[in-house]
Design an enzyme around this catalytic site. Structure first.
Site, PDB file in Angstrom:
ATOM      1  N   ARG A 154       0.807  -1.219   0.000  1.00  0.00           N
ATOM      2  CA  ARG A 154       0.000   0.000   0.000  1.00  0.00           C
ATOM      3  C   ARG A 154       0.844   1.275   0.000  1.00  0.00           C
ATOM      4  NH1 ARG A 154      -4.093   2.036   4.815  1.00  0.00           N
ATOM      5  NH2 ARG A 154      -5.719   2.961   3.515  1.00  0.00           N
ATOM      6  N   ALA A 156      -7.455   6.932   0.094  1.00  0.00           N
ATOM      7  CA  ALA A 156      -7.160   5.508  -0.030  1.00  0.00           C
ATOM      8  C   ALA A 156      -8.041   4.797   0.986  1.00  0.00           C
ATOM      9  CB  ALA A 156      -5.684   5.239   0.243  1.00  0.00           C
ATOM     10  N   SER A 157      -8.940   3.955   0.526  1.00  0.00           N
ATOM     11  CA  SER A 157      -9.925   3.332   1.406  1.00  0.00           C
ATOM     12  C   SER A 157      -9.263   2.365   2.379  1.00  0.00           C
ATOM     13  CB  SER A 157     -10.981   2.603   0.576  1.00  0.00           C
ATOM     14  OG  SER A 157     -11.624   3.502  -0.292  1.00  0.00           O
ATOM     15  N   ALA A 158      -9.962   2.092   3.476  1.00  0.00           N
ATOM     16  CA  ALA A 158      -9.458   1.163   4.479  1.00  0.00           C
ATOM     17  C   ALA A 158      -9.243  -0.216   3.857  1.00  0.00           C
ATOM     18  CB  ALA A 158     -10.437   1.068   5.641  1.00  0.00           C
ATOM     19  N   TYR A 164     -18.197   5.145   1.202  1.00  0.00           N
ATOM     20  CA  TYR A 164     -17.228   5.906   0.415  1.00  0.00           C
ATOM     21  C   TYR A 164     -17.753   7.320   0.185  1.00  0.00           C
ATOM     22  CZ  TYR A 164     -14.459   1.774  -0.982  1.00  0.00           C
ATOM     23  OH  TYR A 164     -13.643   0.670  -1.008  1.00  0.00           O
TER      24      TYR A 164
END
Length: 382
Positions: free
Chosen positions: A34, A96-98, A242
């Site tokens: 990531r 940046a999503s979990a 989101y």
């Protein structure tokens, strides 16, 4: 730190503790780190209380690395790029999503080697890289990003990582007809109305996964299958919250001139504003309304809004222990009556959970249903 493998494993252990993850998802997360997709300065948001931490790799690399490999959302842009990355920023607009949520959407999509996938919302590029890894050299990933600045940085991140999906700057709601048909559509922004273009551009039997935002609290994962002659049909699969697609954000309105009166309710507004996922889907499906909440100095505020007409809304507020709550009405649509009737209809159904609801999308629009596509809730008062 040059070897993040221990941190990647720690992240996997954290998200596996939340829910079991398939080997292929874990393998993708190990193979596509990531950190190359996270900017030097960003905001980390963690936990149910959404704790914000300003992270800066230059000034505090320890906190930066810990946040990047936690199950955290990393906010990378605020105010559509007009604001600075600082604590207390009011309008996050790219992130940046979990990792746990990223893993969930990948699981629901289940891309296979050789698949052609459309991603809506490139963001940092991390999920485009994960999708590229999963479909392999024989597959193709097309990723569409509406913000040219975000798209430019994503292209740099992906190039540095040695990944080459097809990147397009444009409105993801239109899909990418020149690259269709797709085996799957992977959406990384909140959606209130599912664009039918995605259905048209997906092969029969193909899958569309998206975070559905009904406008009431947290979002819901939705997995649709394209059915010839029908459109797309599927169920709500779990939590997925989101930022809304820019084209579907609520319009702002000033409705003081439409004030129509005040009434009183005995229903605690927290019952509506903090309703369970199943109740929120029922209320959304029956009314098409949205809600907003705010707690300020011990007072719980609830707005019930018509997304099609910002002049139509109601405001309710109260404190714990109150037995009556004032309701301020704006416009002539009885939005408070509608939302409370819908809530008690859900109660009368036996308070079904999220997993019992689904959606059908056709050229004429979309509808939420309970248990079966042939048994969808009917609107009340509309």
């Amino acid at each position: 730190m040059t070897d993040p493998s221990a941190r990647v494993q720690g992240m996997l252990d954290e998200i596996i503790a939340i829910a079991p993850r398939s080997d292929w998802i874990c393998d993708a997360l190990r193979s596509v780190p990531r950190h190359p997709f996270i900017p030097t300065r960003a905001l980390s948001v963690e936990g149910y209380d959404e704790r914000e931490t300003l992270i800066d790799r230059n000034t505090d690399p320890t906190t930066w690395w810990a946040s990047v490999y936690a199950d955290s959302t990393i906010i990378t842009q605020v105010d559509d790029g007009a604001g600075a990355i600082e604590l207390g920023a009011r309008k996050p607009t790219s992130s940046a999503s979990a990792p746990s949520t990223v893993a969930d959407l990948l699981k629901w999509l289940s891309p296979r080697s050789g698949d052609r996938v459309l991603e809506v919302g490139t963001g940092t590029g991390w999920t485009a890289a994960l999708l590229s890894y999963l479909v392999g050299d024989q597959g193709e990933v097309t990723s569409v990003e509406v913000d040219p600045v975000v798209a430019e940085q994503a292209a740099k991140n992906l190039a540095a990582a040695g990944v080459q999906p097809r990147l397009i700057v444009g409105d993801g709601a239109a899909g990418c007809p020149d690259r269709a048909p797709f085996d799957g559509v992977h959406v990384t922004c909140g959606i209130y109305r599912v664009p039918y273009a995605w259905v048209e551009q997906t092969r029969p039997g193909g899958t569309i996964v998206l975070p559905y935002d009904c406008g009431m609290g947290d979002g819901h994962g939705l997995r649709l299958r394209v059915v010839p002659g029908t459109g797309a049909v599927g169920r709500f699969t779990g939590f997925a919250s989101y930022m809304l697609m820019r084209a579907q954000r609520d319009a702002d309105g000033d409705s003081d001139e439409r004030y129509t009166g005040e009434t009183v309710t005995r229903l605690d507004p927290r019952m509506i504003g903090r309703a369970s996922p199943g109740a929120r889907l029922a209320m959304a499906g029956l009314t098409g309304l949205r809600t907003r909440t705010l707690v300020q100095e011990g007072v719980f505020w609830l707005w019930v809004l018509d997304p099609e007409d910002p002049a139509q809304y109601a405001v309710v507020h109260g404190r714990p222990g109150d037995t009556e709550y004032p309701v301020y009405l704006y416009g002539d649509r009885p939005v408070w009556e509608e939302i409370t009737d819908a809530y008690f209809r859900w109660v009368g159904w036996g308070e079904p959970g999220r997993e019992r609801f689904g959606m059908t999308v056709t050229p004429e629009g979309q509808r939420i249903w309970l248990d079966s596509p042939t048994q969808h809730p009917q609107p009340i008062h509309r």
